[in-house]
Design a protein around this motif. Structure first.
Motif, PDB file in Angstrom:
ATOM      1  N   GLY A 176       0.801  -1.216   0.000  1.00  0.00           N
ATOM      2  CA  GLY A 176       0.000   0.000   0.000  1.00  0.00           C
ATOM      3  C   GLY A 176       0.833   1.265   0.000  1.00  0.00           C
ATOM      4  O   GLY A 176       0.312   2.356   0.137  1.00  0.00           O
ATOM      5  N   VAL A 177       2.146   1.133  -0.151  1.00  0.00           N
ATOM      6  CA  VAL A 177       3.050   2.281  -0.215  1.00  0.00           C
ATOM      7  C   VAL A 177       3.501   2.412  -1.667  1.00  0.00           C
ATOM      8  O   VAL A 177       4.098   1.488  -2.216  1.00  0.00           O
ATOM      9  CB  VAL A 177       4.277   2.091   0.707  1.00  0.00           C
ATOM     10  CG1 VAL A 177       5.214   3.264   0.604  1.00  0.00           C
ATOM     11  CG2 VAL A 177       3.835   1.866   2.144  1.00  0.00           C
ATOM     12  N   PRO A 178       3.221   3.560  -2.311  1.00  0.00           N
ATOM     13  CA  PRO A 178       3.592   3.698  -3.726  1.00  0.00           C
ATOM     14  C   PRO A 178       5.061   4.058  -3.922  1.00  0.00           C
ATOM     15  O   PRO A 178       5.690   4.642  -3.060  1.00  0.00           O
ATOM     16  CB  PRO A 178       2.693   4.851  -4.199  1.00  0.00           C
ATOM     17  CG  PRO A 178       2.516   5.692  -2.981  1.00  0.00           C
ATOM     18  CD  PRO A 178       2.477   4.715  -1.818  1.00  0.00           C
ATOM     19  N   ILE A 179       5.575   3.708  -5.091  1.00  0.00           N
ATOM     20  CA  ILE A 179       6.886   4.184  -5.515  1.00  0.00           C
ATOM     21  C   ILE A 179       6.641   5.580  -6.080  1.00  0.00           C
ATOM     22  O   ILE A 179       5.822   5.754  -6.980  1.00  0.00           O
ATOM     23  CB  ILE A 179       7.498   3.268  -6.590  1.00  0.00           C
ATOM     24  CG1 ILE A 179       7.775   1.888  -6.002  1.00  0.00           C
ATOM     25  CG2 ILE A 179       8.769   3.885  -7.163  1.00  0.00           C
ATOM     26  CD1 ILE A 179       8.242   0.867  -7.022  1.00  0.00           C
ATOM     27  N   ILE A 180       7.336   6.576  -5.533  1.00  0.00           N
ATOM     28  CA  ILE A 180       7.102   7.961  -5.927  1.00  0.00           C
ATOM     29  C   ILE A 180       8.413   8.673  -6.233  1.00  0.00           C
ATOM     30  O   ILE A 180       9.481   8.237  -5.802  1.00  0.00           O
ATOM     31  CB  ILE A 180       6.349   8.734  -4.815  1.00  0.00           C
ATOM     32  CG1 ILE A 180       7.146   8.723  -3.509  1.00  0.00           C
ATOM     33  CG2 ILE A 180       4.953   8.184  -4.615  1.00  0.00           C
ATOM     34  CD1 ILE A 180       6.600   9.631  -2.439  1.00  0.00           C
ATOM     35  N   VAL A 181       8.303   9.765  -6.957  1.00  0.00           N
ATOM     36  CA  VAL A 181       9.452  10.626  -7.233  1.00  0.00           C
ATOM     37  C   VAL A 181       9.643  11.613  -6.087  1.00  0.00           C
ATOM     38  O   VAL A 181      10.745  12.044  -5.786  1.00  0.00           O
ATOM     39  CB  VAL A 181       9.233  11.384  -8.563  1.00  0.00           C
ATOM     40  CG1 VAL A 181      10.330  12.396  -8.817  1.00  0.00           C
ATOM     41  CG2 VAL A 181       9.128  10.410  -9.716  1.00  0.00           C
TER      42      VAL A 181
END
Length: 191
Positions: A38-43
């Motif tokens: 539930g944790v996104p890969i983000i910039v």
């Protein structure tokens, strides 16, 4: 009182606000959800590293705190247009709070350097990333109810986050060469 020291608080405030806005802009890139954490890969999580390694501990941390405070009151400044209290109590909440420590740690290391070079900036940003994980993984472990699962799920982020460490160090190195002693280095002398 010289003109430079009279304008320093305004310049500090401007740098802090502009960097908070920069981190918010990084949130325009949507997150990619991988796995079941539930944790996104983000910039966007490169922002606190850059804040600390460019602005130093005090201003870099202040810019992250400002962004998170604005997010908490409901502004959709996080990746994917998220805002409010929800992101802080969800699975990525620990990583968001870890951004504060991330900027602080990277900034403290950079602040001690007379001339930040690429090697030290890599170390500062890596230490900042580790600081984020130190808060994020246990928080995720509490959220999921299993620390081992949280650790394993977090490992999917390591390759991308290490690339962000390198990018942040390269960008900070260029900025420090372009503006020697005017950003993080000036913070150490003003305190």
């Amino acid at each position: 009182m010289s003109k430079t020291s009279a304008t320093l608080p305004a310049a500090d405030l401007a740098r802090t606000v502009v960097f908070a806005a920069f981190i918010a802009v990084l949130g325009l890139f949507p997150g990619v959800y991988v796995g079941g954490s539930g944790v996104p890969i983000i910039v966007q999580n490169i922002g606190p590293l850059l804040a600390g390694s460019i602005l130093g501990a005090r201003r870099g941390t202040a810019s992250v705190v400002l962004l998170l405070a604005l997010t908490a009151i409901g502004l959709p400044l996080l990746s994917g247009g998220r805002g409010g209290i929800g992101p802080f109590i969800g699975p990525s909440g620990g990583f968001l709070l870890g951004w504060i420590l991330s900027a602080l740690v990277a900034g403290l290391i950079v602040r001690r350097l007379r001339t930040p070079n690429l090697g030290w900036l890599l170390l500062a940003n890596l230490a900042g990333l580790v600081a984020d994980y130190v808060i994020g993984i246990p928080f995720l472990g509490i959220y999921t109810g299993h620390m081992g699962t949280a650790f394993v799920q977090s490992m999917v982020f390591v390759p991308g986050d290490l690339a962000k460490v390198v990018i942040a160090a390269l960008v900070a190195s260029v900025v420090h060469r372009a503006l020697p002693g005017r950003l993080a280095g000036s913070e150490a002398r003003s305190e």
